[in-house]
Design a protein around this motif. Structure first.
Motif, PDB file in Angstrom:
ATOM      1  N   LEU A 109       0.848  -1.282   0.134  1.00 19.23           N
ATOM      2  CA  LEU A 109       0.251   0.094  -0.014  1.00 19.23           C
ATOM      3  C   LEU A 109       0.910   1.358  -0.165  1.00 19.23           C
ATOM      4  O   LEU A 109       0.541   2.396  -0.852  1.00 19.23           O
ATOM      5  CB  LEU A 109      -1.034   0.001   1.300  1.00 19.23           C
ATOM      6  CG  LEU A 109      -2.007  -0.967   1.156  1.00 19.23           C
ATOM      7  CD1 LEU A 109      -2.952  -0.937   2.485  1.00 19.23           C
ATOM      8  CD2 LEU A 109      -2.928  -0.737   0.074  1.00 19.23           C
ATOM      9  N   LEU A 110       1.986   1.374   0.699  1.00 16.07           N
ATOM     10  CA  LEU A 110       2.731   2.459   0.916  1.00 16.07           C
ATOM     11  C   LEU A 110       3.523   2.579  -0.389  1.00 16.07           C
ATOM     12  O   LEU A 110       3.710   3.809  -0.871  1.00 16.07           O
ATOM     13  CB  LEU A 110       3.736   2.263   1.750  1.00 16.07           C
ATOM     14  CG  LEU A 110       3.263   2.371   3.465  1.00 16.07           C
ATOM     15  CD1 LEU A 110       4.372   2.127   4.350  1.00 16.07           C
ATOM     16  CD2 LEU A 110       2.512   3.628   3.595  1.00 16.07           C
ATOM     17  N   PHE A 111       4.051   1.672  -1.130  1.00 18.31           N
ATOM     18  CA  PHE A 111       4.805   1.957  -2.065  1.00 18.31           C
ATOM     19  C   PHE A 111       4.449   1.559  -3.430  1.00 18.31           C
ATOM     20  O   PHE A 111       4.766   2.132  -4.385  1.00 18.31           O
ATOM     21  CB  PHE A 111       6.392   1.027  -1.944  1.00 18.31           C
ATOM     22  CG  PHE A 111       7.224   1.429  -0.907  1.00 18.31           C
ATOM     23  CD1 PHE A 111       8.135   2.617  -0.723  1.00 18.31           C
ATOM     24  CD2 PHE A 111       7.008   0.680   0.300  1.00 18.31           C
ATOM     25  CE1 PHE A 111       8.772   2.789   0.094  1.00 18.31           C
ATOM     26  CE2 PHE A 111       7.866   1.083   1.329  1.00 18.31           C
ATOM     27  CZ  PHE A 111       8.865   2.270   1.396  1.00 18.31           C
ATOM     28  N   GLY A 112       3.236   0.997  -3.585  1.00 11.22           N
ATOM     29  CA  GLY A 112       2.630   0.766  -4.764  1.00 11.22           C
ATOM     30  C   GLY A 112       3.296  -0.623  -5.478  1.00 11.22           C
ATOM     31  O   GLY A 112       4.573  -0.821  -5.227  1.00 11.22           O
ATOM     32  N   SER A 113       2.624  -1.142  -6.381  1.00  7.21           N
ATOM     33  CA  SER A 113       2.952  -2.325  -7.208  1.00  7.21           C
ATOM     34  C   SER A 113       3.996  -2.189  -7.976  1.00  7.21           C
ATOM     35  O   SER A 113       5.196  -2.807  -8.395  1.00  7.21           O
ATOM     36  CB  SER A 113       1.995  -2.984  -7.730  1.00  7.21           C
ATOM     37  OG  SER A 113       1.293  -2.301  -8.769  1.00  7.21           O
ATOM     38  N   LYS A 114       4.397  -0.841  -8.563  1.00  4.33           N
ATOM     39  CA  LYS A 114       5.394  -0.326  -9.372  1.00  4.33           C
ATOM     40  C   LYS A 114       6.750  -0.026  -9.032  1.00  4.33           C
ATOM     41  O   LYS A 114       7.720  -0.218  -9.354  1.00  4.33           O
ATOM     42  CB  LYS A 114       4.848   0.813 -10.366  1.00  4.33           C
ATOM     43  CG  LYS A 114       3.874   0.375 -11.145  1.00  4.33           C
ATOM     44  CD  LYS A 114       3.379   1.655 -11.978  1.00  4.33           C
ATOM     45  CE  LYS A 114       2.189   1.750 -12.941  1.00  4.33           C
ATOM     46  NZ  LYS A 114       1.840   2.773 -13.708  1.00  4.33           N
ATOM     47  N   LYS A 115       6.604   0.239  -7.522  1.00  2.00           N
ATOM     48  CA  LYS A 115       7.931   0.753  -6.791  1.00  2.00           C
ATOM     49  C   LYS A 115       8.339  -0.532  -6.108  1.00  2.00           C
ATOM     50  O   LYS A 115       9.789  -0.455  -5.893  1.00  2.00           O
ATOM     51  CB  LYS A 115       7.591   1.755  -5.722  1.00  2.00           C
ATOM     52  CG  LYS A 115       7.153   3.212  -6.434  1.00  2.00           C
ATOM     53  CD  LYS A 115       8.641   3.749  -7.066  1.00  2.00           C
ATOM     54  CE  LYS A 115       8.170   4.999  -7.573  1.00  2.00           C
ATOM     55  NZ  LYS A 115       9.462   5.749  -8.028  1.00  2.00           N
ATOM     56  N   LEU A 116       7.726  -1.489  -5.814  1.00  2.00           N
ATOM     57  CA  LEU A 116       8.240  -2.705  -5.266  1.00  2.00           C
ATOM     58  C   LEU A 116       9.524  -3.402  -5.660  1.00  2.00           C
ATOM     59  O   LEU A 116      10.540  -3.491  -5.171  1.00  2.00           O
ATOM     60  CB  LEU A 116       7.216  -3.650  -4.784  1.00  2.00           C
ATOM     61  CG  LEU A 116       6.207  -3.374  -3.644  1.00  2.00           C
ATOM     62  CD1 LEU A 116       5.197  -4.577  -3.537  1.00  2.00           C
ATOM     63  CD2 LEU A 116       7.093  -3.205  -2.265  1.00  2.00           C
ATOM     64  N   PRO A 117       9.638  -3.655  -7.015  1.00  2.00           N
ATOM     65  CA  PRO A 117      10.799  -4.208  -7.911  1.00  2.00           C
ATOM     66  C   PRO A 117      11.878  -3.488  -7.563  1.00  2.00           C
ATOM     67  O   PRO A 117      13.089  -3.725  -7.325  1.00  2.00           O
ATOM     68  CB  PRO A 117      10.246  -4.358  -9.384  1.00  2.00           C
ATOM     69  CG  PRO A 117       8.880  -4.380  -9.234  1.00  2.00           C
ATOM     70  CD  PRO A 117       8.308  -3.720  -8.151  1.00  2.00           C
TER      71      PRO A 117
END
Length: 89
Positions: free
Chosen positions: A19-27
């Motif tokens: 939720l904090l970073f979003g799915s695009k920023k996780l990688p």
């Protein structure tokens, strides 16, 4: 179980991170953490290697100093012997 955390706690933590970073920023975040961890491990191995090599280098330096001292003593003895032979002649 990791450090007292069970599966439900880990899932909640992962959900909050998503939720904090979003799915695009996780990688990108995982890649950055992997690089940082790799750099830490590399630096740790280098420092361990240096610690192991320092005593060997100190021994080499001591041996060089002993050789210099011995050669100086031999030079002094040779000089004294030469002076004695000159005074006798």
């Amino acid at each position: 179980m990791i450090g007292g955390l069970g599966m439900p706690e880990l899932l909640i933590i992962l959900f909050v991170i998503l939720l904090l970073f979003g799915s695009k920023k996780l990688p990108e975040l995982a890649k950055g953490m992997g690089k940082a961890f790799g750099e830490f491990k590399r630096t740790q191995r280098e420092s361990e290697f240096k610690i192991k090599e320092e005593p060997k280098e100190a021994e080499v330096i001591e041996k060089k100093e002993e050789i210099k001292t011995e050669s100086k003593e031999e030079t002094v003895q040779t000089t004294k012997t030469a002076e004695k032979s000159e005074t006798k002649a």
